[in-house]
Design a protein around this motif. Structure first.
Motif, PDB file in Angstrom:
ATOM      1  N   LEU A  42       0.678  -0.992  -0.068  1.00 59.39           N
ATOM      2  CA  LEU A  42      -0.050  -0.098  -0.171  1.00 59.39           C
ATOM      3  C   LEU A  42       0.663   1.286   0.114  1.00 59.39           C
ATOM      4  O   LEU A  42       0.415   2.398  -0.411  1.00 59.39           O
ATOM      5  N   LEU A  43       1.999   1.687   1.019  1.00 56.90           N
ATOM      6  CA  LEU A  43       2.687   2.516   0.931  1.00 56.90           C
ATOM      7  C   LEU A  43       3.755   2.739  -0.628  1.00 56.90           C
ATOM      8  O   LEU A  43       3.716   3.667  -1.205  1.00 56.90           O
ATOM      9  N   SER A  44       3.966   1.193  -0.402  1.00 58.94           N
ATOM     10  CA  SER A  44       4.390   1.533  -2.024  1.00 58.94           C
ATOM     11  C   SER A  44       4.335   1.925  -3.662  1.00 58.94           C
ATOM     12  O   SER A  44       4.309   2.553  -4.202  1.00 58.94           O
ATOM     13  N   THR A  45       2.471   1.755  -3.141  1.00 64.33           N
ATOM     14  CA  THR A  45       1.518   2.183  -4.148  1.00 64.33           C
ATOM     15  C   THR A  45       1.488   3.191  -3.981  1.00 64.33           C
ATOM     16  O   THR A  45       1.353   4.294  -5.525  1.00 64.33           O
ATOM     17  N   LEU A  46       1.790   4.256  -3.244  1.00 61.61           N
ATOM     18  CA  LEU A  46       1.036   5.121  -2.758  1.00 61.61           C
ATOM     19  C   LEU A  46       2.367   6.032  -3.398  1.00 61.61           C
ATOM     20  O   LEU A  46       2.032   7.924  -3.739  1.00 61.61           O
ATOM     21  N   ILE A  47       3.422   5.807  -3.214  1.00 60.99           N
ATOM     22  CA  ILE A  47       4.670   6.510  -4.296  1.00 60.99           C
ATOM     23  C   ILE A  47       4.947   6.006  -5.052  1.00 60.99           C
ATOM     24  O   ILE A  47       5.425   7.527  -6.158  1.00 60.99           O
ATOM     25  N   SER A  48       4.471   4.967  -5.997  1.00 58.70           N
ATOM     26  CA  SER A  48       4.595   5.238  -6.720  1.00 58.70           C
ATOM     27  C   SER A  48       3.912   6.136  -7.861  1.00 58.70           C
ATOM     28  O   SER A  48       3.996   6.278  -9.270  1.00 58.70           O
ATOM     29  N   MET A  49       2.219   6.098  -7.551  1.00 61.56           N
ATOM     30  CA  MET A  49       1.918   7.128  -8.272  1.00 61.56           C
ATOM     31  C   MET A  49       2.129   8.542  -7.662  1.00 61.56           C
ATOM     32  O   MET A  49       1.873   9.440  -8.638  1.00 61.56           O
ATOM     33  N   GLY A  50       2.603   8.921  -6.733  1.00 62.43           N
ATOM     34  CA  GLY A  50       3.904   9.840  -6.954  1.00 62.43           C
ATOM     35  C   GLY A  50       4.396  10.705  -7.570  1.00 62.43           C
ATOM     36  O   GLY A  50       4.404  11.722  -8.709  1.00 62.43           O
ATOM     37  N   VAL A  51       4.822   9.534  -7.563  1.00 60.68           N
ATOM     38  CA  VAL A  51       6.019   9.447  -8.491  1.00 60.68           C
ATOM     39  C   VAL A  51       5.434   9.966  -9.985  1.00 60.68           C
ATOM     40  O   VAL A  51       6.106  10.918 -10.564  1.00 60.68           O
ATOM     41  N   THR A  52       4.817   8.539 -10.725  1.00 61.50           N
ATOM     42  CA  THR A  52       3.691   8.717 -11.781  1.00 61.50           C
ATOM     43  C   THR A  52       3.012  10.992 -11.754  1.00 61.50           C
ATOM     44  O   THR A  52       3.937  11.535 -13.118  1.00 61.50           O
ATOM     45  N   ALA A  53       2.576  11.449 -10.918  1.00 61.72           N
ATOM     46  CA  ALA A  53       2.529  12.978 -11.274  1.00 61.72           C
ATOM     47  C   ALA A  53       3.328  13.201 -10.631  1.00 61.72           C
ATOM     48  O   ALA A  53       3.421  14.851 -11.649  1.00 61.72           O
ATOM     49  N   PHE A  54       4.779  12.802 -10.403  1.00 62.09           N
ATOM     50  CA  PHE A  54       5.316  14.250 -10.608  1.00 62.09           C
ATOM     51  C   PHE A  54       6.561  14.216 -12.146  1.00 62.09           C
ATOM     52  O   PHE A  54       6.811  15.684 -12.104  1.00 62.09           O
ATOM     53  N   TYR A  55       6.716  12.783 -12.566  1.00 65.98           N
ATOM     54  CA  TYR A  55       7.359  12.830 -14.385  1.00 65.98           C
ATOM     55  C   TYR A  55       6.467  13.326 -14.767  1.00 65.98           C
ATOM     56  O   TYR A  55       6.133  14.141 -16.268  1.00 65.98           O
ATOM     57  N   LEU A  56       4.535  13.882 -15.145  1.00 64.26           N
ATOM     58  CA  LEU A  56       3.871  14.301 -15.455  1.00 64.26           C
ATOM     59  C   LEU A  56       3.768  15.960 -15.816  1.00 64.26           C
ATOM     60  O   LEU A  56       4.253  16.556 -16.877  1.00 64.26           O
ATOM     61  N   ALA A  57       4.425  16.055 -14.878  1.00 65.71           N
ATOM     62  CA  ALA A  57       4.129  17.628 -13.860  1.00 65.71           C
ATOM     63  C   ALA A  57       5.311  18.654 -14.511  1.00 65.71           C
ATOM     64  O   ALA A  57       6.052  19.162 -14.855  1.00 65.71           O
ATOM     65  N   ALA A  58       6.667  17.011 -14.329  1.00 70.34           N
ATOM     66  CA  ALA A  58       7.518  17.616 -14.612  1.00 70.34           C
ATOM     67  C   ALA A  58       8.403  17.814 -16.245  1.00 70.34           C
ATOM     68  O   ALA A  58       9.044  18.512 -17.322  1.00 70.34           O
ATOM     69  N   HIS A  59       7.037  16.782 -16.928  1.00 70.81           N
ATOM     70  CA  HIS A  59       7.364  16.801 -18.313  1.00 70.81           C
ATOM     71  C   HIS A  59       6.465  17.979 -18.436  1.00 70.81           C
ATOM     72  O   HIS A  59       7.028  18.757 -19.868  1.00 70.81           O
ATOM     73  N   ASP A  60       5.315  19.028 -18.467  1.00 66.25           N
ATOM     74  CA  ASP A  60       4.327  19.600 -18.409  1.00 66.25           C
ATOM     75  C   ASP A  60       4.920  21.352 -18.421  1.00 66.25           C
ATOM     76  O   ASP A  60       5.106  22.067 -18.997  1.00 66.25           O
ATOM     77  N   ASN A  61       5.600  21.204 -17.280  1.00 69.66           N
ATOM     78  CA  ASN A  61       5.928  22.575 -16.178  1.00 69.66           C
ATOM     79  C   ASN A  61       7.568  22.628 -16.348  1.00 69.66           C
ATOM     80  O   ASN A  61       7.449  22.237 -14.430  1.00 69.66           O
ATOM     81  N   GLU A  81      10.286  23.742 -15.531  1.00 69.74           N
ATOM     82  CA  GLU A  81      10.780  24.715 -15.341  1.00 69.74           C
ATOM     83  C   GLU A  81      10.302  25.340 -13.822  1.00 69.74           C
ATOM     84  O   GLU A  81      11.267  26.018 -12.618  1.00 69.74           O
ATOM     85  N   THR A  82       9.044  24.997 -13.669  1.00 66.52           N
ATOM     86  CA  THR A  82       8.392  25.225 -12.542  1.00 66.52           C
ATOM     87  C   THR A  82       8.049  24.005 -11.455  1.00 66.52           C
ATOM     88  O   THR A  82       7.789  24.286 -10.004  1.00 66.52           O
ATOM     89  N   VAL A  83       7.885  23.020 -11.575  1.00 66.62           N
ATOM     90  CA  VAL A  83       7.413  21.577 -11.217  1.00 66.62           C
ATOM     91  C   VAL A  83       8.698  21.915  -9.571  1.00 66.62           C
ATOM     92  O   VAL A  83       9.437  21.966 -10.109  1.00 66.62           O
ATOM     93  N   ASP A  84       7.916  21.426  -8.061  1.00 70.83           N
ATOM     94  CA  ASP A  84       8.033  21.242  -7.435  1.00 70.83           C
ATOM     95  C   ASP A  84       8.142  19.567  -6.829  1.00 70.83           C
ATOM     96  O   ASP A  84       7.236  19.020  -7.130  1.00 70.83           O
ATOM     97  N   LEU A  85       8.965  19.662  -5.668  1.00 68.45           N
ATOM     98  CA  LEU A  85       9.148  18.700  -5.024  1.00 68.45           C
ATOM     99  C   LEU A  85       7.380  18.284  -4.234  1.00 68.45           C
ATOM    100  O   LEU A  85       7.186  16.955  -3.866  1.00 68.45           O
TER     101      LEU A  85
END
Length: 219
Positions: free
Chosen positions: A65-84, A86-90
């Protein structure tokens, strides 16, 4: 925009170079969080009379469950990093909203792929390629697991063999990173993650799939 292995890897590298220390730092943060989860679940196993070699049901469930939560966050992070980039943050790493859909999609996807491998391996590879963007779609569009699988099938149609080659190239890049005393992974992991995200965005655009919450592609 045409999909190609070279253009996706190039995008990953060029985007990484815009903020290299930020992406390296994000990779370190994720690694630390996974290490903390590992320590936590090991402690749960120890309290339940288990061990790393013989994990308990409670420890395994907590880890999943915890690994799934982190995996989901990593996916969201790289989607944001791809689209923005210069402005994406942690903060983008914290994205718990579609947790249950993501969890259901991950379980369903795993079952489908395992079933495919049981059927003489080749179907498992085909299913893995067909549904490889399922979890991205869950996070990106907050789609349900079935709709996400349908959408992934739609955007990968006609690109299965190219995606197989793409996956092998990304694997080789990370193997090279691991050979470089593991330090290389601090570079190759964000580069390949950005490249994979770019592949998703390119194929999504070519299929005419909506980037936000709209009707999913049909089978």
């Amino acid at each position: 925009m045409e999909f190609s292995i070279k253009s996706c890897v190039s995008f990953g590298w060029e985007t990484f170079k815009k903020r290299p220390w930020f992406f390296i730092g994000a990779t370190v943060v994720v690694a630390i969080v996974y290490a903390v989860i590992g320590a936590l679940t090991s402690a749960i196993d120890a309290l339940q009379g288990g061990s790393t070699e013989d994990p308990t049901l409670l420890g395994s469930l907590a880890d999943f469950l915890l690994s799934t939560l982190i995996s989901m966050g990593v996916t969201a992070f790289y989607l944001a990093a791809h689209d923005n980039p210069e402005t994406v943050d942690l903060n983008a790493l914290w994205h718990p909203k579609p947790f249950w859909n993501y969890l259901a999609a991950s379980i369903l996807l795993g079952l489908v792929i395992v079933a495919g491998f049981i059927l003489l391996i080749i179907p498992g590879i085909i299913f893995a390629l067909m549904f490889m963007f399922t979890t991205f779609i869950v996070v990106d569009r907050e789609a349900g697991p079935i709709d996400a699988m349908k959408s992934s099938k739609g955007i990968t149609r006609g690109y299965k063999w190219q995606l197989l080659g793409f996956g092998l190239v990304l694997m080789l890049i990370n193997i090279v990173g691991a050979i470089a005393l593991l330090v290389g992974l601090l570079v190759t992991v964000p580069v390949t993650s950005l490249a994979f995200t770019h592949a998703y965005r390119v194929l999504q655009a070519r299929a005419g799939a909506a980037p936000a919450l709209k009707a999913d592609a049909t089978l």
